[in-house]
Design a protein around this motif. Sequence first.
Motif, PDB file in Angstrom:
ATOM      1  N   ASP A   1       0.836  -1.185   0.000  1.00  0.00           N
ATOM      2  CA  ASP A   1       0.000   0.000   0.000  1.00  0.00           C
ATOM      3  C   ASP A   1       0.878   1.243   0.000  1.00  0.00           C
ATOM      4  O   ASP A   1       1.766   1.379   0.832  1.00  0.00           O
ATOM      5  N   ILE A   2       0.598   2.124  -0.931  1.00  0.00           N
ATOM      6  CA  ILE A   2       1.325   3.388  -1.024  1.00  0.00           C
ATOM      7  C   ILE A   2       0.309   4.501  -0.789  1.00  0.00           C
ATOM      8  O   ILE A   2      -0.686   4.586  -1.520  1.00  0.00           O
ATOM      9  N   PRO A   3       0.529   5.347   0.209  1.00  0.00           N
ATOM     10  CA  PRO A   3      -0.432   6.416   0.478  1.00  0.00           C
ATOM     11  C   PRO A   3      -0.663   7.297  -0.759  1.00  0.00           C
ATOM     12  O   PRO A   3       0.261   7.616  -1.495  1.00  0.00           O
ATOM     13  N   LEU A   4      -1.907   7.643  -0.988  1.00  0.00           N
ATOM     14  CA  LEU A   4      -2.327   8.528  -2.076  1.00  0.00           C
ATOM     15  C   LEU A   4      -2.075   7.949  -3.467  1.00  0.00           C
ATOM     16  O   LEU A   4      -2.003   8.684  -4.442  1.00  0.00           O
ATOM     17  N   PHE A   5      -1.888   6.632  -3.554  1.00  0.00           N
ATOM     18  CA  PHE A   5      -1.671   6.007  -4.854  1.00  0.00           C
ATOM     19  C   PHE A   5      -2.566   4.791  -4.976  1.00  0.00           C
ATOM     20  O   PHE A   5      -2.580   3.920  -4.109  1.00  0.00           O
ATOM     21  N   THR A   6      -3.306   4.742  -6.068  1.00  0.00           N
ATOM     22  CA  THR A   6      -4.131   3.586  -6.369  1.00  0.00           C
ATOM     23  C   THR A   6      -3.714   3.073  -7.742  1.00  0.00           C
ATOM     24  O   THR A   6      -3.884   3.770  -8.737  1.00  0.00           O
ATOM     25  N   PRO A   7      -3.122   1.879  -7.805  1.00  0.00           N
ATOM     26  CA  PRO A   7      -2.683   1.359  -9.106  1.00  0.00           C
ATOM     27  C   PRO A   7      -3.884   1.038  -9.994  1.00  0.00           C
ATOM     28  O   PRO A   7      -4.956   0.682  -9.511  1.00  0.00           O
ATOM     29  N   ARG A   8      -3.647   1.161 -11.302  1.00  0.00           N
ATOM     30  CA  ARG A   8      -4.682   0.783 -12.266  1.00  0.00           C
ATOM     31  C   ARG A   8      -4.836  -0.730 -12.237  1.00  0.00           C
ATOM     32  O   ARG A   8      -3.914  -1.457 -11.894  1.00  0.00           O
ATOM     33  N   GLU A   9      -5.993  -1.212 -12.635  1.00  0.00           N
ATOM     34  CA  GLU A   9      -6.222  -2.656 -12.712  1.00  0.00           C
ATOM     35  C   GLU A   9      -5.213  -3.303 -13.664  1.00  0.00           C
ATOM     36  O   GLU A   9      -4.725  -4.396 -13.415  1.00  0.00           O
ATOM     37  N   ALA A  10      -4.868  -2.598 -14.752  1.00  0.00           N
ATOM     38  CA  ALA A  10      -3.884  -3.139 -15.697  1.00  0.00           C
ATOM     39  C   ALA A  10      -2.519  -3.317 -15.024  1.00  0.00           C
ATOM     40  O   ALA A  10      -1.806  -4.274 -15.314  1.00  0.00           O
ATOM     41  N   ASP A  11      -2.158  -2.404 -14.116  1.00  0.00           N
ATOM     42  CA  ASP A  11      -0.892  -2.531 -13.387  1.00  0.00           C
ATOM     43  C   ASP A  11      -0.917  -3.740 -12.455  1.00  0.00           C
ATOM     44  O   ASP A  11       0.063  -4.478 -12.344  1.00  0.00           O
ATOM     45  N   LEU A  12      -2.042  -3.938 -11.790  1.00  0.00           N
ATOM     46  CA  LEU A  12      -2.175  -5.092 -10.899  1.00  0.00           C
ATOM     47  C   LEU A  12      -2.134  -6.394 -11.696  1.00  0.00           C
ATOM     48  O   LEU A  12      -1.507  -7.367 -11.273  1.00  0.00           O
ATOM     49  N   LEU A  51       6.200  -7.049 -21.871  1.00  0.00           N
ATOM     50  CA  LEU A  51       5.329  -7.067 -20.700  1.00  0.00           C
ATOM     51  C   LEU A  51       4.771  -5.669 -20.485  1.00  0.00           C
ATOM     52  O   LEU A  51       5.487  -4.754 -20.098  1.00  0.00           O
ATOM     53  N   GLY A  52       3.488  -5.513 -20.760  1.00  0.00           N
ATOM     54  CA  GLY A  52       2.825  -4.223 -20.606  1.00  0.00           C
ATOM     55  C   GLY A  52       1.364  -4.462 -20.296  1.00  0.00           C
ATOM     56  O   GLY A  52       1.005  -5.483 -19.718  1.00  0.00           O
ATOM     57  N   ASP A  53       0.509  -3.524 -20.699  1.00  0.00           N
ATOM     58  CA  ASP A  53      -0.916  -3.723 -20.473  1.00  0.00           C
ATOM     59  C   ASP A  53      -1.380  -5.029 -21.095  1.00  0.00           C
ATOM     60  O   ASP A  53      -2.284  -5.678 -20.592  1.00  0.00           O
ATOM     61  N   GLU A  54      -0.744  -5.408 -22.188  1.00  0.00           N
ATOM     62  CA  GLU A  54      -0.936  -6.724 -22.791  1.00  0.00           C
ATOM     63  C   GLU A  54       0.431  -7.376 -22.896  1.00  0.00           C
ATOM     64  O   GLU A  54       1.427  -6.713 -23.128  1.00  0.00           O
ATOM     65  N   VAL A  55       0.481  -8.681 -22.728  1.00  0.00           N
ATOM     66  CA  VAL A  55       1.728  -9.419 -22.915  1.00  0.00           C
ATOM     67  C   VAL A  55       1.724  -9.925 -24.351  1.00  0.00           C
ATOM     68  O   VAL A  55       0.812 -10.625 -24.770  1.00  0.00           O
ATOM     69  N   THR A  56       2.736  -9.505 -25.118  1.00  0.00           N
ATOM     70  CA  THR A  56       2.815  -9.891 -26.520  1.00  0.00           C
ATOM     71  C   THR A  56       4.205 -10.433 -26.834  1.00  0.00           C
ATOM     72  O   THR A  56       5.171 -10.121 -26.143  1.00  0.00           O
ATOM     73  N   ALA A  57       4.281 -11.220 -27.888  1.00  0.00           N
ATOM     74  CA  ALA A  57       5.571 -11.710 -28.384  1.00  0.00           C
ATOM     75  C   ALA A  57       6.019 -10.767 -29.489  1.00  0.00           C
ATOM     76  O   ALA A  57       5.203 -10.255 -30.260  1.00  0.00           O
ATOM     77  N   ALA A  58       7.322 -10.512 -29.551  1.00  0.00           N
ATOM     78  CA  ALA A  58       7.859  -9.623 -30.576  1.00  0.00           C
ATOM     79  C   ALA A  58       9.239 -10.119 -30.992  1.00  0.00           C
ATOM     80  O   ALA A  58       9.781 -11.054 -30.413  1.00  0.00           O
TER      81      ALA A  58
END
Length: 76
Positions: A1-12, A51-58
């Motif tokens: 938990d980081i005060p005043l920070f809420t991660p995006r669902e994509a980050d989680l 590795l990002g909002d979507e995991v893709t091969a490149a």
Amino acid sequence: DIPLFTPREADLALSREMMSRWSALASGDPNHPEGLTWEPYDAARDNHLVLGDEVTAAQGLRAAKCDLWDDLLGVD
């Protein structure tokens, strides 16, 4: 938990994906049972996972820079 920070669902989701892949790698198989297959590295393709909002091969990650070092070091 980081005060005043809420991660995006994509980050989680990315955090869970990375933890799952690291755990799988520790057991000898880096592939996520429900996700994208992480293929063995091929120097000719410079294949990798993004590795990002979507995991893709490149392919060809920083190919020009890496190829320069391959040439300088005599790597095939």
